[in-house]
Design a protein around this motif. Sequence first.
Motif, PDB file in Angstrom:
ATOM      1  N   GLY A  21      46.882  52.431 -11.878  1.00 49.50           N
ATOM      2  CA  GLY A  21      47.594  53.695 -12.003  1.00 49.50           C
ATOM      3  C   GLY A  21      46.962  54.811 -11.194  1.00 49.50           C
ATOM      4  N   LYS A  22      45.811  54.529 -10.575  1.00 50.78           N
ATOM      5  CA  LYS A  22      45.124  55.543  -9.768  1.00 50.78           C
ATOM      6  C   LYS A  22      45.636  55.498  -8.333  1.00 50.78           C
ATOM      7  N   LEU A  23      45.961  56.678  -7.799  1.00 52.57           N
ATOM      8  CA  LEU A  23      46.498  56.785  -6.449  1.00 52.57           C
ATOM      9  C   LEU A  23      45.577  57.629  -5.582  1.00 52.57           C
ATOM     10  N   ILE A  24      45.825  57.570  -4.283  1.00 50.26           N
ATOM     11  CA  ILE A  24      45.115  58.424  -3.340  1.00 50.26           C
ATOM     12  C   ILE A  24      46.148  59.045  -2.408  1.00 50.26           C
ATOM     13  N   VAL A  25      46.003  60.342  -2.151  1.00 51.78           N
ATOM     14  CA  VAL A  25      46.849  61.011  -1.168  1.00 51.78           C
ATOM     15  C   VAL A  25      45.923  61.504  -0.062  1.00 51.78           C
ATOM     16  N   GLU A  26      46.346  61.308   1.174  1.00 46.27           N
ATOM     17  CA  GLU A  26      45.486  61.671   2.296  1.00 46.27           C
ATOM     18  C   GLU A  26      46.310  62.184   3.465  1.00 46.27           C
ATOM     19  N   GLU A  27      45.631  62.874   4.358  1.00 45.32           N
ATOM     20  CA  GLU A  27      46.326  63.422   5.510  1.00 45.32           C
ATOM     21  C   GLU A  27      46.819  62.290   6.407  1.00 45.32           C
ATOM     22  N   PHE A  28      47.950  62.513   7.033  1.00 43.26           N
ATOM     23  CA  PHE A  28      48.534  61.519   7.925  1.00 43.26           C
ATOM     24  C   PHE A  28      47.817  61.557   9.268  1.00 43.26           C
ATOM     25  N   MET A  29      47.357  60.395   9.708  1.00 43.97           N
ATOM     26  CA  MET A  29      46.666  60.280  10.990  1.00 43.97           C
ATOM     27  C   MET A  29      47.572  59.521  11.953  1.00 43.97           C
ATOM     28  N   GLU A  30      47.996  60.186  13.003  1.00 46.97           N
ATOM     29  CA  GLU A  30      48.899  59.552  13.964  1.00 46.97           C
ATOM     30  C   GLU A  30      48.101  58.791  15.015  1.00 46.97           C
ATOM     31  N   GLY A  31      48.585  57.587  15.351  1.00 48.94           N
ATOM     32  CA  GLY A  31      47.911  56.786  16.363  1.00 48.94           C
ATOM     33  C   GLY A  31      48.019  55.306  16.058  1.00 48.94           C
ATOM     34  N   PRO A  32      47.499  54.456  16.937  1.00 52.66           N
ATOM     35  CA  PRO A  32      47.577  53.004  16.713  1.00 52.66           C
ATOM     36  C   PRO A  32      46.676  52.576  15.561  1.00 52.66           C
ATOM     37  N   GLU A  33      47.124  51.566  14.832  1.00 54.55           N
ATOM     38  CA  GLU A  33      46.319  51.002  13.751  1.00 54.55           C
ATOM     39  C   GLU A  33      45.636  49.738  14.248  1.00 54.55           C
ATOM     40  N   LEU A  34      44.329  49.692  14.111  1.00 58.11           N
ATOM     41  CA  LEU A  34      43.556  48.536  14.538  1.00 58.11           C
ATOM     42  C   LEU A  34      43.046  47.797  13.310  1.00 58.11           C
ATOM     43  N   SER A  35      43.163  46.487  13.328  1.00 62.95           N
ATOM     44  CA  SER A  35      42.736  45.684  12.188  1.00 62.95           C
ATOM     45  C   SER A  35      42.017  44.437  12.689  1.00 62.95           C
ATOM     46  N   LEU A  36      40.981  44.029  11.965  1.00 60.78           N
ATOM     47  CA  LEU A  36      40.289  42.799  12.331  1.00 60.78           C
ATOM     48  C   LEU A  36      39.712  42.138  11.091  1.00 60.78           C
ATOM     49  N   ASP A  37      39.476  40.849  11.212  1.00 61.12           N
ATOM     50  CA  ASP A  37      38.789  40.082  10.180  1.00 61.12           C
ATOM     51  C   ASP A  37      37.413  39.721  10.719  1.00 61.12           C
ATOM     52  N   ALA A  38      36.410  39.853   9.875  1.00 62.82           N
ATOM     53  CA  ALA A  38      35.057  39.546  10.312  1.00 62.82           C
ATOM     54  C   ALA A  38      34.248  38.983   9.157  1.00 62.82           C
ATOM     55  N   LEU A  39      33.246  38.206   9.496  1.00 64.75           N
ATOM     56  CA  LEU A  39      32.323  37.633   8.525  1.00 64.75           C
ATOM     57  C   LEU A  39      30.939  38.206   8.797  1.00 64.75           C
ATOM     58  N   VAL A  40      30.324  38.755   7.757  1.00 65.73           N
ATOM     59  CA  VAL A  40      28.964  39.272   7.881  1.00 65.73           C
ATOM     60  C   VAL A  40      28.025  38.297   7.189  1.00 65.73           C
ATOM     61  N   PHE A  41      27.085  37.756   7.941  1.00 73.07           N
ATOM     62  CA  PHE A  41      26.140  36.795   7.374  1.00 73.07           C
ATOM     63  C   PHE A  41      24.759  37.027   7.969  1.00 73.07           C
ATOM     64  N   ASP A  42      23.788  37.192   7.089  1.00 72.13           N
ATOM     65  CA  ASP A  42      22.403  37.358   7.504  1.00 72.13           C
ATOM     66  C   ASP A  42      22.255  38.521   8.488  1.00 72.13           C
TER      67      ASP A  42
END
Length: 212
Positions: free
Chosen positions: A184-205
């Motif tokens: 039930g908890k929400l967040i409202v934030e300012e709109f940031m215009e631009g490309p969205e970058l996404s990646l998957d990564a594994l952090v080990f040691d």
Amino acid sequence: MVRKRQRHLLIIGGGVFQVPAIKAAKSMGLNVVVTDYNGDAEGMLMADYPIEVSTRNINLTVNAAKQFHSSCPLDGVMTVGTDASQTVAAVANALNLPGIPFEVAERSTDKIKMRRRLHEMGVAVPNFRPVWTIDDLNTAIKEMPLPLVIKPCDNMGARGVKMIREAHEASSAFHEAKEASISGKLIVEEFMEGPELSLDALVFDGRIQVTG
């Protein structure tokens, strides 16, 4: 000759997104334990040991893992393609398995805690406000320039994400976001215009390996 103990891996989630991981684990010769609320899920049918429990029910999953572990030791716990990071961390911490601390998993899945932590560490984040009620949202709209984005703080996959361009859109956006929130908890934030970058990564040691 001492027979080598069979290793067991617990995978949280038995849906289609977890099936590749289940197949990979079985191809490595691991016995796979899978938890999911749906006993007929594809991954559950593939599991060596299926356990019916919701991926989001942390306490029940930890208890089920402890019970299994007491008679058949688990060697690891993981998930892919779910928002069950806290469940994985709780099991790992409870059974002293490799994994991240629960509070780190919590920060990675709670957008408010995540942004606060990033801000503390000097990482730039959009201006934001936590929102529980429509009054909280109306106050934020008075204090922050439009457009704004409102979203559940505890969901993923853009579920319940709405843009508020005008103040009169606040009520409908609030209720749609609220319906998609687990807590039930929400967040409202300012709109940031631009490309969205996404990646998957594994952090080990201490090393980061980009996987996709």
